[in-house]
Design a protein around this motif. Structure first.
Motif, PDB file in Angstrom:
ATOM      1  N   SER A 166      40.019  44.341  32.401  1.00  0.00           N
ATOM      2  CA  SER A 166      39.574  45.063  33.583  1.00  0.00           C
ATOM      3  C   SER A 166      38.372  45.941  33.245  1.00  0.00           C
ATOM      4  O   SER A 166      38.404  46.700  32.269  1.00  0.00           O
ATOM      5  CB  SER A 166      40.712  45.921  34.139  1.00  0.00           C
ATOM      6  N   TYR A 196      28.263  40.884  40.739  1.00  0.00           N
ATOM      7  CA  TYR A 196      28.882  39.758  41.440  1.00  0.00           C
ATOM      8  C   TYR A 196      28.904  38.525  40.537  1.00  0.00           C
ATOM      9  O   TYR A 196      29.894  37.776  40.498  1.00  0.00           O
ATOM     10  CB  TYR A 196      28.103  39.408  42.709  1.00  0.00           C
ATOM     11  N   LYS A 199      31.661  38.611  37.957  1.00  0.00           N
ATOM     12  CA  LYS A 199      32.945  38.208  38.516  1.00  0.00           C
ATOM     13  C   LYS A 199      32.998  36.708  38.738  1.00  0.00           C
ATOM     14  O   LYS A 199      34.008  36.048  38.445  1.00  0.00           O
ATOM     15  CB  LYS A 199      33.213  38.946  39.832  1.00  0.00           C
ATOM     16  N   ARG A 200      31.906  36.158  39.232  1.00  0.00           N
ATOM     17  CA  ARG A 200      31.862  34.725  39.527  1.00  0.00           C
ATOM     18  C   ARG A 200      32.025  33.886  38.264  1.00  0.00           C
ATOM     19  O   ARG A 200      32.708  32.859  38.254  1.00  0.00           O
ATOM     20  CB  ARG A 200      30.542  34.398  40.234  1.00  0.00           C
ATOM     21  N   PRO A 203      35.989  34.693  36.319  1.00  0.00           N
ATOM     22  CA  PRO A 203      36.902  34.894  37.453  1.00  0.00           C
ATOM     23  C   PRO A 203      38.263  35.451  37.079  1.00  0.00           C
ATOM     24  O   PRO A 203      38.943  36.032  37.930  1.00  0.00           O
ATOM     25  CB  PRO A 203      37.022  33.484  38.058  1.00  0.00           C
ATOM     26  N   THR A 206      39.293  41.366  36.041  1.00  0.00           N
ATOM     27  CA  THR A 206      39.264  42.303  37.166  1.00  0.00           C
ATOM     28  C   THR A 206      37.964  43.089  37.074  1.00  0.00           C
ATOM     29  O   THR A 206      37.752  43.828  36.108  1.00  0.00           O
ATOM     30  CB  THR A 206      40.470  43.264  37.116  1.00  0.00           C
ATOM     31  N   ILE A 207      37.105  42.916  38.062  1.00  0.00           N
ATOM     32  CA  ILE A 207      35.796  43.552  38.060  1.00  0.00           C
ATOM     33  C   ILE A 207      35.707  44.521  39.238  1.00  0.00           C
ATOM     34  O   ILE A 207      35.860  44.123  40.400  1.00  0.00           O
ATOM     35  CB  ILE A 207      34.656  42.519  38.161  1.00  0.00           C
ATOM     36  N   VAL A 226      33.876  41.116  44.637  1.00  0.00           N
ATOM     37  CA  VAL A 226      34.526  41.619  43.419  1.00  0.00           C
ATOM     38  C   VAL A 226      35.937  42.088  43.757  1.00  0.00           C
ATOM     39  O   VAL A 226      36.359  42.055  44.911  1.00  0.00           O
ATOM     40  CB  VAL A 226      33.712  42.777  42.789  1.00  0.00           C
ATOM     41  N   ASP A 227      36.649  42.529  42.735  1.00  0.00           N
ATOM     42  CA  ASP A 227      38.062  42.882  42.917  1.00  0.00           C
ATOM     43  C   ASP A 227      38.284  44.305  43.413  1.00  0.00           C
ATOM     44  O   ASP A 227      39.332  44.603  43.990  1.00  0.00           O
ATOM     45  CB  ASP A 227      38.807  42.719  41.585  1.00  0.00           C
TER      46      ASP A 227
END
Length: 342
Positions: A166, A196, A199-200, A203, A206-207, A226-227
């Motif tokens: 995270s 972004y 995160k992509r 995956p 936890t971003i 994002v999360d």
């Protein structure tokens, strides 16, 4: 749609802010949102290991979920501080890899650690092995002349190998020379697309995105990518924004307005006053509660002028609240009269 989202505290958090997010501030924020993740101010390992631990780490049980943010770069000291934080009941241990101040740099922690990702990973591995609560990183996308797409991904990937899953990413560089900490919050350009992309391309991580986010509309837009979102100054200067978080971000609960927040905070204030805490230590965090509403100026003036006086008590908050109520009643009356005249 939000009602179907699995509850996760990291969806909305309030940033660790030096001199601001102390225990009194966090209790106020908790009256507004039952679910947002709250963070302590950054506490150095030296302060925790050798300072007034009881004062520094004290918090109210109502604050949960609450995370402890550490500043340091010595793995052994970080482990010792993390173990203390876990024993005190904190829900997460976070390492600061983003603060750009000269004092922090001289102590070899904060944003300058973006240049030492291997050291950060070593520290995170040691803490992850020592405690059972999650260990997380809050970082910048880079510092000075670093290429963010290289520096951010390298730091993250090394920390993942160390057991971290995270990350909170302040989506701008830090300039360690030539800019003040205040300028470092505004001057370097934001690069949300890079976060972004992180995160992509990662995956499973936890971003959480941070930096320049000023509203819940912006928050919801970021949550499409994002999360989680971490709010900083927006949540502090206009804390009433947090009163809509449970409904709009977590899909559970009802909105809490500023008047309700004051009433919910009142028992805590009374309890702290009975322990000898100065009223201003609590009311200074309440100044923005009625931001943009009739009576906001009177609210701030009464709390600021009267709250600092020796022996100031709950009557100061009552007087300030009465001023706001009076201003809002007057505004409603004027609108009613204007409508009748029309």
């Amino acid at each position: 749609m939000l009602k179907d989202v699995k509850f996760q505290a990291h969806r909305l958090s309030v940033a660790p802010m030096m001199d601001w997010t102390d225990r009194h501030c966090r209790v106020l924020h908790r009256t507004l949102s039952a679910h947002a993740l709250l963070y302590t101010e950054m506490l150095t390992t030296g302060a925790i290991l050798h300072g007034d631990r009881e004062r520094l780490l004290a918090y109210d049980p109502a604050e949960h979920p609450v995370a402890l943010q550490l500043g340091g770069s010595d793995a052994a000291d970080l482990v010792a501080a993390a173990l203390i934080g876990e024993a005190e009941g904190y829900d997460e241990i976070n390492l600061n890899v983003g603060c750009p101040s000269d004092r922090v740099q001289s102590g070899r922690f904060g944003a300058c650690l973006m240049r030492e990702p291997e050291l950060v990973a070593e520290c995170m591995a040691a803490m992850a092995a020592a405690v059972k609560v999650p260990v997380t990183v809050k970082c910048r996308i880079g510092v000075d002349d670093q290429e963010p797409s290289d520096s951010l991904f390298r730091l993250v990937d090394l920390c993942v190998q160390a057991g971290v899953s995270s990350f909170v990413v302040h989506a701008r560089k830090a300039w360690l020379k030539g800019l003040s900490p205040k300028e470092n919050r505004d001057v370097p350009p934001l690069d949300y697309p890079l976060v972004y992309r992180l995160k992509r391309e990662r995956p499973d991580l936890t971003i959480v995105i941070n930096g320049g986010i000023a509203s819940l509309d912006e928050t919801l837009a970021h949550l499409e990518q994002v999360d989680g979102v971490m709010l900083g100054r927006a949540a502090y200067h206009d804390p009433a924004i947090l009163g809509q978080v449970d409904r709009r971000v977590f899909g559970r609960g009802e909105d809490i307005d500023a008047f309700q927040a004051v009433e919910l905070y009142r028992p805590y204030v009374m309890g702290q006053l009975a322990k000898g805490v100065h009223l201003a230590a609590m009311t200074r965090h309440m100044l923005g509660l009625f931001h943009g509403l009739p009576g906001a100026r009177s609210w701030r003036r009464i709390l600021t002028v009267e709250g600092v006086k020796s022996g100031a008590g709950i009557e100061v908050i009552d007087a300030a609240l009465a001023a706001v109520s009076g201003a809002q009643d007057e505004r409603r009356l004027r609108r009613l009269e204007a409508g009748e005249a029309a």
